[in-house]
Design a protein around this motif. Sequence first.
Motif, mmCIF file in Angstrom:
data_model
loop_
_atom_site.group_PDB
_atom_site.id
_atom_site.type_symbol
_atom_site.label_atom_id
_atom_site.label_comp_id
_atom_site.label_asym_id
_atom_site.label_seq_id
_atom_site.Cartn_x
_atom_site.Cartn_y
_atom_site.Cartn_z
ATOM 1 N N GLN A 141 0.835 -1.195 0.000
ATOM 2 C CA GLN A 141 0.000 0.000 0.000
ATOM 3 C C GLN A 141 0.879 1.259 0.000
ATOM 4 O OE1 GLN A 141 -2.896 0.021 3.137
ATOM 5 N NE2 GLN A 141 -3.839 1.893 2.446
ATOM 6 N N GLU A 142 1.915 1.271 0.830
ATOM 7 C CA GLU A 142 2.806 2.432 0.892
ATOM 8 C C GLU A 142 3.588 2.591 -0.412
ATOM 9 O OE1 GLU A 142 4.204 5.911 2.322
ATOM 10 O OE2 GLU A 142 2.648 4.671 3.224
ATOM 11 N N LEU A 143 4.030 1.479 -1.003
ATOM 12 C CA LEU A 143 4.725 1.548 -2.291
ATOM 13 C C LEU A 143 3.802 2.095 -3.379
ATOM 14 C CD1 LEU A 143 6.719 -1.810 -2.256
ATOM 15 C CD2 LEU A 143 7.692 0.501 -2.238
ATOM 16 N N HIS A 144 2.555 1.643 -3.380
ATOM 17 C CA HIS A 144 1.582 2.124 -4.373
ATOM 18 C C HIS A 144 1.361 3.631 -4.227
ATOM 19 C CE1 HIS A 144 -1.963 2.344 -6.884
ATOM 20 N NE2 HIS A 144 -2.593 2.912 -5.887
ATOM 21 N N ILE A 145 1.181 4.088 -3.009
ATOM 22 C CA ILE A 145 0.971 5.520 -2.756
ATOM 23 C C ILE A 145 2.196 6.316 -3.190
ATOM 24 C CG2 ILE A 145 0.722 7.268 -0.935
ATOM 25 C CD1 ILE A 145 -0.990 5.118 0.576
ATOM 26 N N ALA A 146 3.384 5.859 -2.789
ATOM 27 C CA ALA A 146 4.617 6.572 -3.132
ATOM 28 C C ALA A 146 4.795 6.646 -4.639
ATOM 29 C CB ALA A 146 5.816 5.887 -2.488
ATOM 30 N N ALA A 172 3.574 10.972 -10.660
ATOM 31 C CA ALA A 172 2.723 12.083 -11.101
ATOM 32 C C ALA A 172 3.469 13.418 -11.097
ATOM 33 C CB ALA A 172 1.488 12.181 -10.210
ATOM 34 N N GLN A 173 4.384 13.614 -10.153
ATOM 35 C CA GLN A 173 5.081 14.896 -10.051
ATOM 36 C C GLN A 173 6.375 14.916 -10.854
ATOM 37 O OE1 GLN A 173 5.948 15.240 -5.897
ATOM 38 N NE2 GLN A 173 7.938 14.287 -6.102
ATOM 39 N N GLY A 174 6.876 13.745 -11.275
ATOM 40 C CA GLY A 174 8.159 13.689 -11.959
ATOM 41 C C GLY A 174 9.277 13.844 -10.939
ATOM 42 N N VAL A 175 10.513 13.902 -11.421
ATOM 43 C CA VAL A 175 11.654 14.054 -10.524
ATOM 44 C C VAL A 175 11.773 15.518 -10.146
ATOM 45 C CG1 VAL A 175 14.140 13.778 -10.277
ATOM 46 C CG2 VAL A 175 12.832 12.092 -11.552
ATOM 47 N N ARG A 176 11.768 15.781 -8.845
ATOM 48 C CA ARG A 176 11.825 17.156 -8.349
ATOM 49 C C ARG A 176 12.991 17.293 -7.397
ATOM 50 N NH1 ARG A 176 6.330 19.360 -7.438
ATOM 51 N NH2 ARG A 176 7.515 21.093 -6.619
ATOM 52 N N ASN A 177 13.637 18.446 -7.421
ATOM 53 C CA ASN A 177 14.705 18.671 -6.453
ATOM 54 C C ASN A 177 14.398 19.868 -5.560
ATOM 55 O OD1 ASN A 177 15.130 20.691 -8.248
ATOM 56 N ND2 ASN A 177 17.267 20.212 -8.672
ATOM 57 N N ASP A 178 13.195 20.403 -5.674
ATOM 58 C CA ASP A 178 12.838 21.555 -4.848
ATOM 59 C C ASP A 178 12.067 21.154 -3.586
ATOM 60 O OD1 ASP A 178 10.642 20.714 -6.318
ATOM 61 O OD2 ASP A 178 9.790 22.718 -6.466
ATOM 62 N N LEU A 179 11.855 19.864 -3.372
ATOM 63 C CA LEU A 179 11.076 19.415 -2.228
ATOM 64 C C LEU A 179 11.947 19.040 -1.031
ATOM 65 C CD1 LEU A 179 8.517 17.188 -4.131
ATOM 66 C CD2 LEU A 179 8.217 19.528 -3.359
ATOM 67 N N ASP A 180 13.206 18.783 -1.274
ATOM 68 C CA ASP A 180 14.122 18.367 -0.210
ATOM 69 C C ASP A 180 14.990 19.548 0.170
ATOM 70 O OD1 ASP A 180 16.401 17.342 1.185
ATOM 71 O OD2 ASP A 180 15.935 15.357 0.413
ATOM 72 N N LYS A 239 17.354 15.065 -5.429
ATOM 73 C CA LYS A 239 16.265 14.797 -6.365
ATOM 74 C C LYS A 239 15.325 13.775 -5.758
ATOM 75 C CE LYS A 239 18.560 16.168 -10.490
ATOM 76 N NZ LYS A 239 18.680 16.015 -11.899
ATOM 77 N N LEU A 240 14.052 14.097 -5.763
ATOM 78 C CA LEU A 240 13.043 13.206 -5.223
ATOM 79 C C LEU A 240 12.213 12.655 -6.371
ATOM 80 C CD1 LEU A 240 11.850 15.283 -2.149
ATOM 81 C CD2 LEU A 240 13.577 13.505 -2.227
ATOM 82 N N GLY A 241 12.283 11.364 -6.579
ATOM 83 C CA GLY A 241 11.527 10.699 -7.631
ATOM 84 C C GLY A 241 11.383 9.234 -7.282
ATOM 85 N N TRP A 242 10.641 8.495 -8.113
ATOM 86 C CA TRP A 242 10.349 7.096 -7.849
ATOM 87 C C TRP A 242 11.622 6.258 -7.742
ATOM 88 C CZ3 TRP A 242 7.516 3.882 -5.581
ATOM 89 C CH2 TRP A 242 7.372 2.549 -5.966
ATOM 90 N N GLU A 243 12.525 6.394 -8.700
ATOM 91 C CA GLU A 243 13.751 5.590 -8.668
ATOM 92 C C GLU A 243 14.634 5.972 -7.483
ATOM 93 O OE1 GLU A 243 15.721 4.978 -12.410
ATOM 94 O OE2 GLU A 243 13.794 4.854 -13.448
ATOM 95 N N ASN A 244 14.682 7.242 -7.141
ATOM 96 C CA ASN A 244 15.447 7.672 -5.966
ATOM 97 C C ASN A 244 14.819 7.095 -4.695
ATOM 98 O OD1 ASN A 244 15.465 9.873 -8.144
ATOM 99 N ND2 ASN A 244 17.325 10.265 -6.982
ATOM 100 N N TYR A 245 13.506 7.098 -4.653
ATOM 101 C CA TYR A 245 12.776 6.552 -3.507
ATOM 102 C C TYR A 245 13.126 5.080 -3.311
ATOM 103 C CZ TYR A 245 8.752 5.211 -0.595
ATOM 104 O OH TYR A 245 7.953 4.718 0.400
ATOM 105 N N LEU A 246 13.089 4.311 -4.408
ATOM 106 C CA LEU A 246 13.407 2.889 -4.322
ATOM 107 C C LEU A 246 14.841 2.668 -3.854
ATOM 108 C CD1 LEU A 246 11.609 1.564 -7.518
ATOM 109 C CD2 LEU A 246 10.838 1.427 -5.141
#
Length: 122
Positions: free
Chosen positions: A43-48, A54-62, A67-74
């Motif tokens: 469930q947490e993986l699906h949400i993440a 949806a937002q793409g890779v962003r570097n303004d959130l950290d 860079k915050l994105g799906w592959e970075n998260y994994l």
Amino acid sequence: MDDIVLVEIKNPKIPKDWDYKKSVTKMRRLVVNWKSISIEILQELHIAKTKLVAQGVRNDLDPNGSKLGWENYLRDIGLSKETVRRWLSRYNPDTKVILPKELEGNGKIETKQSCPCCGYKW
């Protein structure tokens, strides 16, 4: 962010006296917990994934400019993209159920059995 801790798991010591009923009781409890944890993880993986893709890779959130994105998260949680893709392909987020491997993908069970006369598959 928390560091990933590697734990060495040694081979279990096989007891001389082993009780079937005690093992079944113990395993039932563990299996129920394992299924609950598995659903929670999926469930947490699906949400993440939904949020990060949806937002793409962003570097303004950290605050550190990472860079915050799906592959970075994994990478940050220590899971491979292919492993998570396979897990999520079997997860139904609406019903919060892990589908059997046979229903992966198109939702139909693949079979090699068929009627030689009419071609009906089972």
